[in-house]
Design an enzyme around this catalytic site. Structure first.
Site, PDB file in Angstrom:
ATOM      1  N   ARG A  48     -51.760 -22.892 -14.441  1.00  0.00           N
ATOM      2  CA  ARG A  48     -52.562 -23.180 -13.253  1.00  0.00           C
ATOM      3  C   ARG A  48     -52.267 -22.169 -12.159  1.00  0.00           C
ATOM      4  O   ARG A  48     -53.170 -21.727 -11.445  1.00  0.00           O
ATOM      5  CB  ARG A  48     -52.289 -24.603 -12.742  1.00  0.00           C
ATOM      6  CG  ARG A  48     -52.965 -24.878 -11.394  1.00  0.00           C
ATOM      7  CD  ARG A  48     -52.830 -26.317 -10.953  1.00  0.00           C
ATOM      8  NE  ARG A  48     -51.507 -26.873 -11.131  1.00  0.00           N
ATOM      9  CZ  ARG A  48     -50.460 -26.619 -10.328  1.00  0.00           C
ATOM     10  NH1 ARG A  48     -50.586 -25.796  -9.303  1.00  0.00           N
ATOM     11  NH2 ARG A  48     -49.294 -27.197 -10.564  1.00  0.00           N
ATOM     12  N   TYR A 101     -79.448 -23.414  -2.764  1.00  0.00           N
ATOM     13  CA  TYR A 101     -79.282 -24.136  -4.031  1.00  0.00           C
ATOM     14  C   TYR A 101     -78.940 -25.594  -3.737  1.00  0.00           C
ATOM     15  O   TYR A 101     -78.125 -25.905  -2.862  1.00  0.00           O
ATOM     16  CB  TYR A 101     -78.177 -23.461  -4.847  1.00  0.00           C
ATOM     17  CG  TYR A 101     -77.651 -24.275  -5.987  1.00  0.00           C
ATOM     18  CD1 TYR A 101     -78.492 -24.800  -6.963  1.00  0.00           C
ATOM     19  CD2 TYR A 101     -76.281 -24.529  -6.103  1.00  0.00           C
ATOM     20  CE1 TYR A 101     -77.998 -25.558  -8.010  1.00  0.00           C
ATOM     21  CE2 TYR A 101     -75.778 -25.276  -7.157  1.00  0.00           C
ATOM     22  CZ  TYR A 101     -76.643 -25.796  -8.099  1.00  0.00           C
ATOM     23  OH  TYR A 101     -76.148 -26.542  -9.128  1.00  0.00           O
ATOM     24  N   ASP A 174     -73.876 -15.718  -1.514  1.00  0.00           N
ATOM     25  CA  ASP A 174     -73.966 -16.116  -2.915  1.00  0.00           C
ATOM     26  C   ASP A 174     -74.761 -15.035  -3.636  1.00  0.00           C
ATOM     27  O   ASP A 174     -75.967 -14.893  -3.439  1.00  0.00           O
ATOM     28  CB  ASP A 174     -74.669 -17.476  -3.018  1.00  0.00           C
ATOM     29  CG  ASP A 174     -74.712 -18.013  -4.441  1.00  0.00           C
ATOM     30  OD1 ASP A 174     -74.652 -17.200  -5.387  1.00  0.00           O
ATOM     31  OD2 ASP A 174     -74.831 -19.240  -4.613  1.00  0.00           O
ATOM     32  N   LYS A 199     -73.708 -18.016 -14.812  1.00  0.00           N
ATOM     33  CA  LYS A 199     -75.043 -17.439 -14.902  1.00  0.00           C
ATOM     34  C   LYS A 199     -74.985 -16.017 -15.473  1.00  0.00           C
ATOM     35  O   LYS A 199     -74.503 -15.809 -16.571  1.00  0.00           O
ATOM     36  CB  LYS A 199     -75.715 -17.519 -13.536  1.00  0.00           C
ATOM     37  CG  LYS A 199     -75.618 -18.872 -12.842  1.00  0.00           C
ATOM     38  CD  LYS A 199     -76.127 -20.041 -13.671  1.00  0.00           C
ATOM     39  CE  LYS A 199     -76.343 -21.323 -12.887  1.00  0.00           C
ATOM     40  NZ  LYS A 199     -75.143 -21.929 -12.293  1.00  0.00           N
TER      41      LYS A 199
END
Length: 382
Positions: A48, A101, A174, A199
């Site tokens: 992590r 979005y 973004d 994406k």
């Protein structure tokens, strides 16, 4: 390494020192042996907090965006959440585009709203209106999508960065739709870039991820702290898949852009289509700005179908190559109905999208096949 495609292939992808493997191995271990308490090999103790495969991806992302440091997350919204919690405190304000979005709006309004974070949605493509709102509301963050999702609005990043900085705000861009292959927001004045790496960066619809890339050290250490403390990091196999996708990002975006341009031009002349939203069209209101800050216009476009909601629903139901599905940016073409799918969370707000809007994620298939698929589906409406 100055060329984009060279960086995409090589940045963060160093041959393995032990074996010479050209592709670095995936480090799936959750923990790492220590040579005595606190004596860490190469700085790793627990995945992590740090993992070599994730570090390779982060090095690549920073190189592609021209940033100082990058952070890889389990999803795009996880990246957005950490950024917002790093920068904002109760009583702070966010200005975002009125075509954001749906998931971003849901996070800012539905989650952070409960923590007394205010927001204003405005047309950021209108710099005069944006300036008035930003200087009046004094936000901590101005949040930009360009091209935006799903109406493909274009924002002048340089112009808006000057306004945001005058107000003492961070400009966050973004860059998911454009990718660093087509647009470099940090070089245009942005402070932080956010991605859904699910994406185009991953590019094959087989991995979920997100990223933040920072321009300088101002916020890097604080983001790094919450990245570890909150723990929404990308796993090593996800990081590996994303790194693999990056290698072909430049050439994929060439094909996505070329196909989308031809489809936009064809649909613009189609009698069943009311409007086409694609920044590569000279008729698009943001075309000139897009041409200045993008090298190509990307693979995303939206249309409004004549005949209203029923016609739009019939259109998305009748394609064969374009698959009806959410998400975008994979090598395969997708079609979706934002009103009830990706943007259902903004229904009834100032961000609500038209009910005859259809969004296309144009893939890398043969253009003749894609055009035949769309025209056949549209012919079925009459």
């Amino acid at each position: 390494m100055s060329g984009f495609n060279t960086r995409a292939v090589h940045a963060g992808q160093h041959p393995d020192e032990l074996t010479g493997a050209v592709i670095p191995p995936i480090h799936l271990s959750s923990t790492f042996a220590q040579d005595g308490v606190g004596n860490l090999r190469a700085g790793y103790d627990y995945s992590r907090s740090g993992n070599p495969t994730r570090d390779n991806l982060q090095e690549s992302l920073a190189a592609l965006e021209g940033g100082h440091r990058a952070f890889s997350f389990a999803s795009g919204l996880a990246a957005e959440d950490v950024l917002l919690r790093t920068v904002l405190r109760p009583g702070d304000h966010v200005v975002l585009g009125n075509d954001a979005y749906g998931g971003t709006y849901r996070l800012i309004n539905g989650v952070f709203g409960d923590w007394n974070i205010g927001h204003t949605a405005v047309d950021l493509g209108d710099l005069t209106e944006a300036r008035n709102v930003i200087l009046q509301s004094k936000p901590k963050i101005v949040w930009v999508e360009t091209p935006s999702n799903p109406l493909l609005k274009i924002v002048d990043i340089t112009g808006l960065s000057e306004i945001a900085h005058e107000a003492g705000a961070l400009l966050v861009v973004d860059n998911t739709f454009a990718t660093p292959a087509l647009q470099q927001p940090l070089s245009l004045g942005a402070d932080i870039v956010v991605h859904s790496t699910t994406k185009y960066i991953g590019g094959h619809s087989d991995v979920v991820g997100g990223a933040l890339i920072v321009k300088d050290d101002t916020w890097a250490d604080r983001i790094a702290y919450l990245h570890n403390a909150a723990g929404a990091v990308s796993g090593p196999f996800d990081a590996y898949l994303t790194s693999r996708g990056i290698k072909t990002l430049g050439i994929r975006m060439d094909r996505h852009s070329a196909n989308a341009q031809l489809i936009a031009e064809a649909l613009l002349a189609h009698p069943a289509i009311e409007n086409v939203y694609y920044p590569g069209l000279p008729s698009h209101p943001g075309h000139e700005i897009a041409a200045q800050q993008m090298s190509q216009f990307g693979g995303m476009l939206s249309v409004r179908v004549k005949g209203g909601q029923k016609a739009a629903l019939d259109f998305v139901a009748n394609t064969k190559i374009f698959t009806l599905a959410e998400s975008l940016g994979g090598v395969e073409s997708l079609i979706e109905y934002p009103y009830s799918m990706t943007h259902a969370s903004v229904a009834g707000t100032e961000l609500e999208v038209p009910d005859n809007l259809v969004r296309l994620s144009v893939g890398i298939e043969e253009i003749a096949d894609l055009l035949d698929d769309l025209t056949s589906a549209l012919a079925s409406l009459s």
